[in-house]
Design a protein around this motif. Structure first.
Motif, PDB file in Angstrom:
ATOM      1  N   ARG A  77      -6.413   6.235  -5.631  1.00 28.50           N
ATOM      2  CA  ARG A  77      -6.545   5.733  -4.253  1.00 28.50           C
ATOM      3  C   ARG A  77      -5.220   5.893  -3.504  1.00 28.50           C
ATOM      4  O   ARG A  77      -5.214   6.196  -2.307  1.00 28.50           O
ATOM      5  CB  ARG A  77      -6.989   4.267  -4.267  1.00 28.50           C
ATOM      6  N   TYR A  78      -4.133   5.697  -4.193  1.00 23.76           N
ATOM      7  CA  TYR A  78      -2.819   5.872  -3.565  1.00 23.76           C
ATOM      8  C   TYR A  78      -2.606   7.327  -3.161  1.00 23.76           C
ATOM      9  O   TYR A  78      -2.068   7.616  -2.083  1.00 23.76           O
ATOM     10  CB  TYR A  78      -1.731   5.413  -4.529  1.00 23.76           C
ATOM     11  N   VAL A  79      -3.029   8.252  -3.994  1.00 23.07           N
ATOM     12  CA  VAL A  79      -2.930   9.671  -3.642  1.00 23.07           C
ATOM     13  C   VAL A  79      -3.799   9.965  -2.420  1.00 23.07           C
ATOM     14  O   VAL A  79      -3.376  10.678  -1.497  1.00 23.07           O
ATOM     15  CB  VAL A  79      -3.341  10.563  -4.825  1.00 23.07           C
ATOM     16  N   ASP A  80      -5.023   9.422  -2.403  1.00 26.64           N
ATOM     17  CA  ASP A  80      -5.886   9.600  -1.223  1.00 26.64           C
ATOM     18  C   ASP A  80      -5.197   9.064   0.036  1.00 26.64           C
ATOM     19  O   ASP A  80      -5.274   9.672   1.111  1.00 26.64           O
ATOM     20  CB  ASP A  80      -7.218   8.874  -1.418  1.00 26.64           C
ATOM     21  N   ALA A  88      -7.729  13.870  -8.178  1.00 22.19           N
ATOM     22  CA  ALA A  88      -6.992  13.707  -6.929  1.00 22.19           C
ATOM     23  C   ALA A  88      -6.946  15.017  -6.150  1.00 22.19           C
ATOM     24  O   ALA A  88      -7.124  15.040  -4.922  1.00 22.19           O
ATOM     25  CB  ALA A  88      -5.568  13.212  -7.223  1.00 22.19           C
ATOM     26  N   LEU A  89      -6.730  16.120  -6.864  1.00 24.12           N
ATOM     27  CA  LEU A  89      -6.667  17.422  -6.201  1.00 24.12           C
ATOM     28  C   LEU A  89      -8.021  17.825  -5.632  1.00 24.12           C
ATOM     29  O   LEU A  89      -8.114  18.377  -4.542  1.00 24.12           O
ATOM     30  CB  LEU A  89      -6.165  18.471  -7.195  1.00 24.12           C
ATOM     31  N   ILE A  90      -9.082  17.522  -6.369  1.00 25.82           N
ATOM     32  CA  ILE A  90     -10.425  17.831  -5.877  1.00 25.82           C
ATOM     33  C   ILE A  90     -10.733  16.993  -4.638  1.00 25.82           C
ATOM     34  O   ILE A  90     -11.346  17.476  -3.676  1.00 25.82           O
ATOM     35  CB  ILE A  90     -11.467  17.599  -6.982  1.00 25.82           C
ATOM     36  N   SER A  91     -10.300  15.729  -4.646  1.00 26.39           N
ATOM     37  CA  SER A  91     -10.495  14.883  -3.471  1.00 26.39           C
ATOM     38  C   SER A  91      -9.791  15.486  -2.259  1.00 26.39           C
ATOM     39  O   SER A  91     -10.337  15.499  -1.145  1.00 26.39           O
ATOM     40  CB  SER A  91      -9.965  13.471  -3.749  1.00 26.39           C
ATOM     41  N   ASP A 115       3.340  -2.075  -5.101  1.00 29.29           N
ATOM     42  CA  ASP A 115       3.388  -1.874  -6.552  1.00 29.29           C
ATOM     43  C   ASP A 115       3.615  -0.406  -6.896  1.00 29.29           C
ATOM     44  O   ASP A 115       4.355  -0.076  -7.823  1.00 29.29           O
ATOM     45  CB  ASP A 115       2.108  -2.389  -7.215  1.00 29.29           C
ATOM     46  N   MET A 116       3.008   0.491  -6.109  1.00 24.42           N
ATOM     47  CA  MET A 116       3.224   1.921  -6.341  1.00 24.42           C
ATOM     48  C   MET A 116       4.672   2.296  -6.017  1.00 24.42           C
ATOM     49  O   MET A 116       5.319   3.034  -6.767  1.00 24.42           O
ATOM     50  CB  MET A 116       2.273   2.759  -5.468  1.00 24.42           C
ATOM     51  N   TRP A 117       5.132   1.793  -4.893  1.00 31.65           N
ATOM     52  CA  TRP A 117       6.507   2.092  -4.474  1.00 31.65           C
ATOM     53  C   TRP A 117       7.505   1.573  -5.516  1.00 31.65           C
ATOM     54  O   TRP A 117       8.456   2.270  -5.880  1.00 31.65           O
ATOM     55  CB  TRP A 117       6.761   1.447  -3.114  1.00 31.65           C
ATOM     56  N   ASN A 118       7.269   0.369  -6.016  1.00 36.91           N
ATOM     57  CA  ASN A 118       8.166  -0.214  -7.013  1.00 36.91           C
ATOM     58  C   ASN A 118       8.117   0.535  -8.334  1.00 36.91           C
ATOM     59  O   ASN A 118       9.076   0.508  -9.111  1.00 36.91           O
ATOM     60  CB  ASN A 118       7.821  -1.691  -7.244  1.00 36.91           C
ATOM     61  N   ASP A 119       6.976   1.198  -8.605  1.00 42.53           N
ATOM     62  CA  ASP A 119       6.860   2.032  -9.810  1.00 42.53           C
ATOM     63  C   ASP A 119       7.357   3.455  -9.571  1.00 42.53           C
ATOM     64  O   ASP A 119       7.129   4.344 -10.397  1.00 42.53           O
ATOM     65  CB  ASP A 119       5.399   2.081 -10.288  1.00 42.53           C
ATOM     66  N   ASP A 120       8.026   3.688  -8.422  1.00 41.60           N
ATOM     67  CA  ASP A 120       8.597   4.998  -8.072  1.00 41.60           C
ATOM     68  C   ASP A 120       7.536   6.082  -7.892  1.00 41.60           C
ATOM     69  O   ASP A 120       7.802   7.265  -8.093  1.00 41.60           O
ATOM     70  CB  ASP A 120       9.627   5.451  -9.117  1.00 41.60           C
ATOM     71  N   ILE A 121       6.323   5.679  -7.525  1.00 42.47           N
ATOM     72  CA  ILE A 121       5.301   6.652  -7.144  1.00 42.47           C
ATOM     73  C   ILE A 121       5.412   6.786  -5.633  1.00 42.47           C
ATOM     74  O   ILE A 121       4.769   6.057  -4.871  1.00 42.47           O
ATOM     75  CB  ILE A 121       3.883   6.200  -7.573  1.00 42.47           C
ATOM     76  N   ARG A 122       6.238   7.734  -5.188  1.00 46.45           N
ATOM     77  CA  ARG A 122       6.612   7.792  -3.779  1.00 46.45           C
ATOM     78  C   ARG A 122       6.389   9.192  -3.203  1.00 46.45           C
ATOM     79  O   ARG A 122       6.400  10.182  -3.915  1.00 46.45           O
ATOM     80  CB  ARG A 122       8.083   7.398  -3.601  1.00 46.45           C
ATOM     81  N   TYR A 123       6.211   9.224  -1.901  1.00 46.22           N
ATOM     82  CA  TYR A 123       6.150  10.490  -1.164  1.00 46.22           C
ATOM     83  C   TYR A 123       6.786  10.236   0.196  1.00 46.22           C
ATOM     84  O   TYR A 123       6.930   9.086   0.632  1.00 46.22           O
ATOM     85  CB  TYR A 123       4.699  10.968  -1.008  1.00 46.22           C
ATOM     86  N   TYR A 124       7.152  11.315   0.874  1.00 44.34           N
ATOM     87  CA  TYR A 124       7.842  11.192   2.151  1.00 44.34           C
ATOM     88  C   TYR A 124       7.251  12.210   3.124  1.00 44.34           C
ATOM     89  O   TYR A 124       7.052  13.380   2.756  1.00 44.34           O
ATOM     90  CB  TYR A 124       9.343  11.439   1.974  1.00 44.34           C
ATOM     91  N   VAL A 125       6.956  11.780   4.353  1.00 45.97           N
ATOM     92  CA  VAL A 125       6.315  12.685   5.312  1.00 45.97           C
ATOM     93  C   VAL A 125       7.102  12.773   6.626  1.00 45.97           C
ATOM     94  O   VAL A 125       6.554  13.220   7.631  1.00 45.97           O
ATOM     95  CB  VAL A 125       4.860  12.235   5.601  1.00 45.97           C
ATOM     96  N   GLU A 126       8.382  12.382   6.601  1.00 46.37           N
ATOM     97  CA  GLU A 126       9.149  12.383   7.853  1.00 46.37           C
ATOM     98  C   GLU A 126       9.741  13.747   8.204  1.00 46.37           C
ATOM     99  O   GLU A 126      10.178  13.959   9.334  1.00 46.37           O
ATOM    100  CB  GLU A 126      10.304  11.378   7.787  1.00 46.37           C
ATOM    101  N   GLY A 127       9.799  14.668   7.243  1.00 53.29           N
ATOM    102  CA  GLY A 127      10.456  15.939   7.489  1.00 53.29           C
ATOM    103  C   GLY A 127       9.610  16.916   8.291  1.00 53.29           C
ATOM    104  O   GLY A 127       8.383  16.835   8.307  1.00 53.29           O
ATOM    105  N   LYS A 128      10.285  17.849   8.965  1.00 49.30           N
ATOM    106  CA  LYS A 128       9.614  18.894   9.748  1.00 49.30           C
ATOM    107  C   LYS A 128      10.202  20.257   9.371  1.00 49.30           C
ATOM    108  O   LYS A 128      11.392  20.359   9.026  1.00 49.30           O
ATOM    109  CB  LYS A 128       9.808  18.667  11.253  1.00 49.30           C
ATOM    110  N   ASP A 129       9.373  21.296   9.453  1.00 54.53           N
ATOM    111  CA  ASP A 129       9.915  22.641   9.231  1.00 54.53           C
ATOM    112  C   ASP A 129      10.433  23.202  10.549  1.00 54.53           C
ATOM    113  O   ASP A 129      10.458  22.510  11.578  1.00 54.53           O
ATOM    114  CB  ASP A 129       8.871  23.544   8.573  1.00 54.53           C
TER     115      ASP A 129
END
Length: 561
Positions: free
Chosen positions: A428-431, A480-483, A384-398
Motif C-alpha cells: 500500500r505504501y508503494v501504491d 507492486a510493479l504490476i499494480s 512507520d514506513m519513514w522510520n523504517d527507512d522505506i523512503r522516496y523523494y519526488v521533489e527533483g526535476k530534470d
C-alpha cells in the motif's frame, strides 16, 4: 523478456540441494547429537507419526545447516502453517475444477530405484486464464495440495521400504507458451507456490528433469545452471525438443514401462484416459535467485517510453477512437485530471487503441481506486514506513522541468518488513508513492502543458540481495510493479540506475540489449564508477536537482534525518 528471466527464477528455486539416500542417512557423531536434541525439542508438538522419524526430522536440521534454533523455528512455523491451511484435510477437498481446467499432475511413476516422480505436462495448462478468472489463490492452494501429496508419498515409501528419502520431478515443456504459463500476473502466484514448497518440504526433491524445452528457454536455464556448484547442477537436467536426445537420457533413470505415452512410452497414469493427452532456499542461498529476480523487476519497470511530442500526436483514426473512448468513460469519472485527453489517451494507447480493452482497464482502475481508498491514501499516517527507512523523494526535476522519483536503497530493508508481517502495508505504501509521483506528473501537465511523463532514478549503492530482493520479498515486489503497470499507464519515461553492483549491471545490460532500441534507449544502468555515471546524469539533471549522494547540491526533505 520479463517472463524468460522469471522462468529462470522459478526453475532455480525448484532446484534444492540434492543427495543420494546414503548421504541423506549418514551423520557425523556431532550431527547425531544435534538430531537427538532436535527430537527432544519438537517431538512433543508432533501428532503425525511420519514427522517423528529421524529421516524426516533430519531434513529440517540439515536444510538449516544444523542450526538447532533455526531448524526448530522453521519446523514450528511449518506445523502452524499446516494447521492454519488445514493441510490434513486438503486432499479430501473437491479439486475437480482444477482438473477440468487441465491443471493436472501425476505421481504414479517410479524411477529405477523405486522412488516416485511427479510429472507435469504444460501443453494444456493455461495458468493465465485461471488468474484472470480470479482463481489465483485457489491455484496456489492446489499447488500446496499437489506438493504435499507427492512428498507424503516419499515419506510413505521411506517408511515402507527404508531406502527412499526423496523423489524427482519431470516437466514436459512441449507446448510451452510464455503468455499462458508465466505471464507477468501469473508470476507472484507461481513464486508463492515455489516458496511454499521450499518452506514446508525440505529435501523432498532430488532430480529435476525438463524435456522438450524451447531453444531460448533451454539456453537461459543452462546458463543459470552453469553458475551453480556441480553437486547441484548434476541433479538439474534440461533438454531441448530433440526426442532422440532426451529420451536416451530419461532411460538412464526411468524404465520404459514407467514413462507415459507423451514421453514416448506406454504407462497409463491416473486419469490419463479421460482426455487426449500427449498429453531457495537451497545450498547456494538466495543470491542466484535474487540476481535474476532483480532483472525481472528492472525489466518490468521499463514500459513504453516516448517524448512529449509523441505522447500528444495522434492520427485522424486515433483521434476518432479517443473521442469515442471519452464518450464512454467520462460519465464515470469524477476527477478533473482524468477527463483530460492527455490522461485518457494513455489508457487508449497502452491498450493499442482497442477501445473496449481501454474502457475495461480504466473502469477497473476506477473501482480499484475506490476499493483501496486512494483519494485519502496521502492523508494516512505513514511514519512507520519513514522510520523504517522505506523512503522516496519526488521533489527533483530534470532539465525539461519534469519530475523524477528518487529511491536510495542503501538503508532499505524490505526483508525485515516482510518478516515483521508488514508486506501488505508495504504494498500500500508503494501504491501511495507511485500515485503521488504520477499525480505530480498530471499536475505539472495541467500547469505547464508540455509534460506527460516523469522519470525514475535509482541509487543502488549498498544493494543487498538478502535485504532488497529476497525470495520472500519478490511476490510483494512483483505485485507492486504490476499494480504500477495496471493503474498508471505511460507515467514513466526514463529509468536510470546508478551504482549497480557489477554482476547486476552485467545481467541487466544483457537483458536490455535484447529489447528494441526505442525501449533500451530509455533504460540506463551504470556501475559503481562515479566518473562514468555522473557525466551521464548531468545530461538529464542539473547539479542543483541532484542529491548530495549523487554529487549534487539539492537537499531533499527528510533525506538527512
Amino acid at each position: 523478456m520479463i517472463s524468460k528471466f522469471a522462468i529462470i527464477v522459478s526453475f532455480i528455486i525448484l532446484k534444492v540441494n540434492s543427495a543420494t539416500f546414503e548421504e541423506d542417512v549418514t551423520l557425523t557423531i556431532k550431527q547425531k547429537m544435534s538430531l537427538d536434541e532436535f527430537k527432544e525439542r519438537v517431538i512433543p508438538s508432533i501428532t503425525k507419526n511420519y514427522m517423528k522419524t529421524e529421516l524426516y526430522l533430519v531434513k529440517w536440521l540439515r536444510s538449516s545447516r544444523f542450526n538447532l534454533d533455526l531448524a526448530e523455528e522453521r519446523f514450528r512455523r511449518n506445523l502452524q502453517w499446516r494447521k492454519d491451511q488445514k493441510m490434513d484435510s486438503i486432499h479430501d477437498e473437491d479439486w475437480s475444477d482444477m482438473w477440468n481446467d487441465d491443471i493436472r499432475y501425476y505421481i504414479d511413476g517410479r524411477d529405477k530405484l523405486g522412488r516416485p516422480y511427479a510429472l507435469i505436462e504444460v501443453k494444456h495448462l493455461d495458468i493465465r486464464k485461471l488468474i484472470l478468472k480470479g482463481l489465483g489463490d485457489r491455484y496456489v492452494r492446489y499447488l500446496d495440495k499437489g506438493v504435499d501429496e507427492a512428498c507424503q508419498l516419499v515419506h510413505e515409501f521411506g517408511e515402507r521400504y527404508g531406502n527412499i528419502s526423496r523423489g524427482s520431478l519431470i516437466m514436459n515443456l512441449d507446448g510451452f507458451n510464455i503468455v499462458q504459463h508465466v505471464c507477468i500476473r501469473c508470476m507472484p502466484y507461481l513464486i508463492r507456490g515455489l516458496i511454499s514448497f521450499v518452506d514446508h518440504h525440505p529435501e523432498c526433491l532430488d532430480k529435476t528433469i525438463l524435456v522438450s524445452a524451447p531453444a531460448m528457454i533451454e539456453q537461459y536455464v543452462k546458463l543459470a545452471v552453469s553458475l551453480v556448484p556441480k553437486e547441484i547442477s548434476d541433479n538439474y537436467l534440461i533438454y531441448g525438443t530433440d526426442k532422440n536426445v532426451w529420451k536416451t537420457e530419461l532411460l538412464k533413470y526411468i524404465d520404459l514401462d514407467q514413462l507415459p505415452r507423451s514421453l514416448g512410452e506406454r504407462k497409463y497414469l491416473k486419469e490419463w484416459k479421460t482426455r487426449k493427452y500427449q498429453n531457495v532456499f537451497n545450498f547456494f542461498g538466495e543470491t542466484m535467485i535474487s540476481k535474476f529476480a532483480i532483472i525481472v523487476s528492472f525489466i518490468i519497470l521499463k514500459v513504453s517510453s516516448a517524448t512529449f511530442e509523441e505522447d500528444v500526436t495522434l492520427s485522424l483514426k486515433q483521434k476518432i477512437l479517443l473521442d469515442e473512448f471519452k464518450e464512454r468513460v467520462i460519465p464515470s469519472i469524477t476527477k478533473d485530471y482524468m477527463k483530460t485527453e492527455l490522461y485518457l489517451v494513455k489508457w487508449l494507447r497502452s491498450s493499442r487503441f482497442d477501445v473496449n480493452l481501454a474502457e475495461e482497464r480504466l473502469l477497473r482502475n476506477l473501482q480499484w481506486r475506490k476499493n483501496q481508498k486512494m483519494d485519502s491514501i496521502h492523508s494516512e499516517d505513514w511514519s512507520d514506513m519513514w522510520n523504517d527507512d522505506i523512503r522516496y523523494y519526488v521533489e527533483g526535476k530534470d532539465k525539461l522541468g519534469r519530475p523524477y522519483a528518487l529511491i536510495e536503497v542503501k538503508h532499505l530493508d524490505i526483508r525485515k518488513l516482510i518478516l515483521k508481517g508488514k508486506g501488505e502495508r508495504y504494498l500500500r505504501y508503494v501504491d501511495k508513492g507511485v500515485d503521488e509521483a504520477c499525480q505530480l506528473v498530471h499536475e505539472l501537465a495541467q500547469r505547464y502543458g508540455n509534460i506527460s511523463r516523469g522519470n525514475l532514478l535509482l541509487n543502488l549503492d549498498g544493494l543487498n540481495v538478502v535485504q532488497h530482493t529476497c525470495a520472500r520479498c519478490m511476490p510483494y515486489l512483483i505485485r507492486a510493479l504490476i499494480s504500477f503497470l495496471d493503474h498508471h499507464p505511460e507515467c514513466l519515461d526514463k529509468t536510470i540506475a546508478v551504482n549497480a553492483p557489477a554482476t547486476i549491471e552485467q545481467y541487466v545490460k544483457l537483458a536490455v540489449s535484447l529489447v528494441p532500441k526505442e525501449i533500451s534507449d530509455h533504460f540506463l544502468i551504470y556501475g559503481t564508477n562515479r566518473n562514468v555515471w555522473k557525466p551521464e546524469l548531468l545530461k538529464y539533471f542539473d547539479l542543483d536537482q541532484l542529491p548530495r549522494s549523487l554529487g549534487g547540491t539539492k537537499i531533499f526533505e527528510g533525506m538527512e534525518d
